[in-house]
Design an enzyme around this catalytic site. Structure first.
Site, mmCIF file in Angstrom:
data_model
loop_
_atom_site.group_PDB
_atom_site.id
_atom_site.type_symbol
_atom_site.label_atom_id
_atom_site.label_comp_id
_atom_site.label_asym_id
_atom_site.label_seq_id
_atom_site.Cartn_x
_atom_site.Cartn_y
_atom_site.Cartn_z
ATOM 1 N N ARG A 102 0.897 -1.206 0.034
ATOM 2 C CA ARG A 102 0.001 -0.124 -0.014
ATOM 3 C C ARG A 102 0.859 1.217 0.136
ATOM 4 N NH1 ARG A 102 -3.306 2.597 4.284
ATOM 5 N NH2 ARG A 102 -4.865 3.956 3.495
ATOM 6 N N HIS A 131 0.585 4.318 -2.625
ATOM 7 C CA HIS A 131 0.438 5.897 -2.205
ATOM 8 C C HIS A 131 1.625 6.710 -2.707
ATOM 9 C CE1 HIS A 131 -3.302 5.419 0.596
ATOM 10 N NE2 HIS A 131 -3.178 4.439 0.217
ATOM 11 N N SER A 184 8.123 10.339 -1.992
ATOM 12 C CA SER A 184 7.810 11.622 -1.545
ATOM 13 C C SER A 184 6.931 11.307 -0.286
ATOM 14 C CB SER A 184 6.970 12.578 -2.735
ATOM 15 O OG SER A 184 5.931 11.841 -3.174
ATOM 16 N N ASN A 206 -3.245 9.105 4.474
ATOM 17 C CA ASN A 206 -2.227 8.623 4.731
ATOM 18 C C ASN A 206 -2.184 8.668 6.311
ATOM 19 O OD1 ASN A 206 -1.364 8.347 2.184
ATOM 20 N ND2 ASN A 206 -0.306 10.037 2.058
ATOM 21 N N HIS A 213 -6.281 -5.682 -2.421
ATOM 22 C CA HIS A 213 -7.080 -5.934 -1.066
ATOM 23 C C HIS A 213 -7.439 -7.230 -0.674
ATOM 24 C CE1 HIS A 213 -8.549 -1.354 -1.281
ATOM 25 N NE2 HIS A 213 -7.406 -1.489 -0.989
#
Length: 322
Positions: free
Chosen positions: A63, A67, A77, A95, A194
């Site tokens: 994940r 992201h 980043s 986040n 998922h």
């Protein structure tokens, strides 16, 4: 030296710069073969140690990479801490108190720096950790294209706007992925991440109390630990896949067919629209899902920082080099 020879030397330097700049943009699984030949073994060993402590970390690392890539491209980043006036992405709504695995990335970076100091980017470490977290939980493995560099900036605004929300319908999901040059098939394959991991009550409360495209018994099960009135139970966790929450398989899609998707956005993939047929194919064919997932992961992993972005190889994944 004559002016003509000086000019020729300048053109040679320019050519070398342009060639090296072009090479930076070309990702390759063999990028570190000469400069850091033990990289992949080092990353995998560190991820294995993390998973021995907590198997759920495999899902968290996957994940984290997702992201990262959806904001400014796959540039590390998301790993930057808020320091002084610098505001990163960690406190963006999708986040904050949600994305995990930063300490594992730190440990991998420390271990890699011991054998290859100043060579490997944090963005590449995140990509490799996502692959290893997936494969160590029983999912596919793949050759990760490498050669990314780390950003010197972050964007909380883009994290808030571009990371798909769990409340999105299929049109919204399709648009969010299209913005990253990812197709509806990529969307449906990547959503299969998922099949491992957990989500917080605040992300699925609306689905289990308000939606009608949900198995009533499943809704009742999830309501036991997710109260209807916020903020009670907001951070209570539930597995995306109640059968095999820590095994990377295709049970996620069988759950969708049975109307047992945890998030509203999950069930939107099987709700009488364009992705129903593909969800059914993945539910019946684990190998097809695994193949499409790898294809989509590589495609997502190729998302590059904006043209002209200043990049570097960070010494510390949490901070821009001073």
């Amino acid at each position: 030296m004559s002016s003509s020879s000086s000019c020729r030397a300048w053109y040679c330097l320019l050519a070398i710069f342009l060639l090296s700049s072009a090479a930076v943009g070309q990702l390759s699984p063999s990028f570190y073969d000469a400069s850091c030949p033990t990289l992949q073994r080092t990353v995998r060993a560190t991820v294995m140690t993390a998973l021995r402590g907590e198997r759920r970390m495999g899902a968290s690392l996957l994940r984290l990479h997702f992201h990262d890539c959806f904001v400014q491209g796959c540039d590390g980043s998301i790993l930057l801490d808020d320091v002084g006036s610098f505001v990163g992405e960690k406190t963006a709504f999708p986040n904050v108190n949600s994305v995990r695995g930063y300490e594992v990335i730190d440990q991998i970076k420390t271990n890699v720096e011991l054998v290859c100091p100043g060579v490997v980017s944090c963005a590449d470490i995140a990509a490799l950790a996502a692959r290893d977290g997936t494969s160590l939980l029983g999912g596919p493995s793949w050759a990760v294209p490498l050669g990314r560099q780390d950003s010197t900036t972050a964007s909380m605004a883009e994290a808030n706007s571009d990371l798909p929300a769990p409340s999105l319908n299929l049109d919204g999901l399709t648009a969010a992925f299209a913005k990253k040059q990812l197709s509806p098939r990529d969307l449906t394959a990547l959503s299969g991440a998922h099949t491992i991991g957990f989500s917080q009550c605040q992300n699925f409360r609306g689905h289990i109390y308000n939606d009608t495209n949900i198995d009533p018994a499943f809704a009742t099960l999830r309501q036991r630990t997710c109260p209807a009135a916020a903020p009670a139970g907001d951070t209570n966790l539930a597995p995306f896949d109640v059968q095999t929450p820590l095994v990377f398989d295709n049970a996620y899609y069988r759950n969708l067919v049975a109307r047992r998707g945890l998030l509203h956005s999950d069930q939107e993939l099987f709700n009488g629209a364009s992705q129903d047929a593909l969800v059914s194919q993945y539910a019946a064919n684990r190998a097809l899902f695994a193949s499409d997932f790898v294809t989509a992961m590589i495609k997502m992993g190729n998302l590059a920082p904006p043209t002209g972005a200043v990049t570097q190889i960070r010494r510390n994944c949490r901070a821009v080099n001073s």
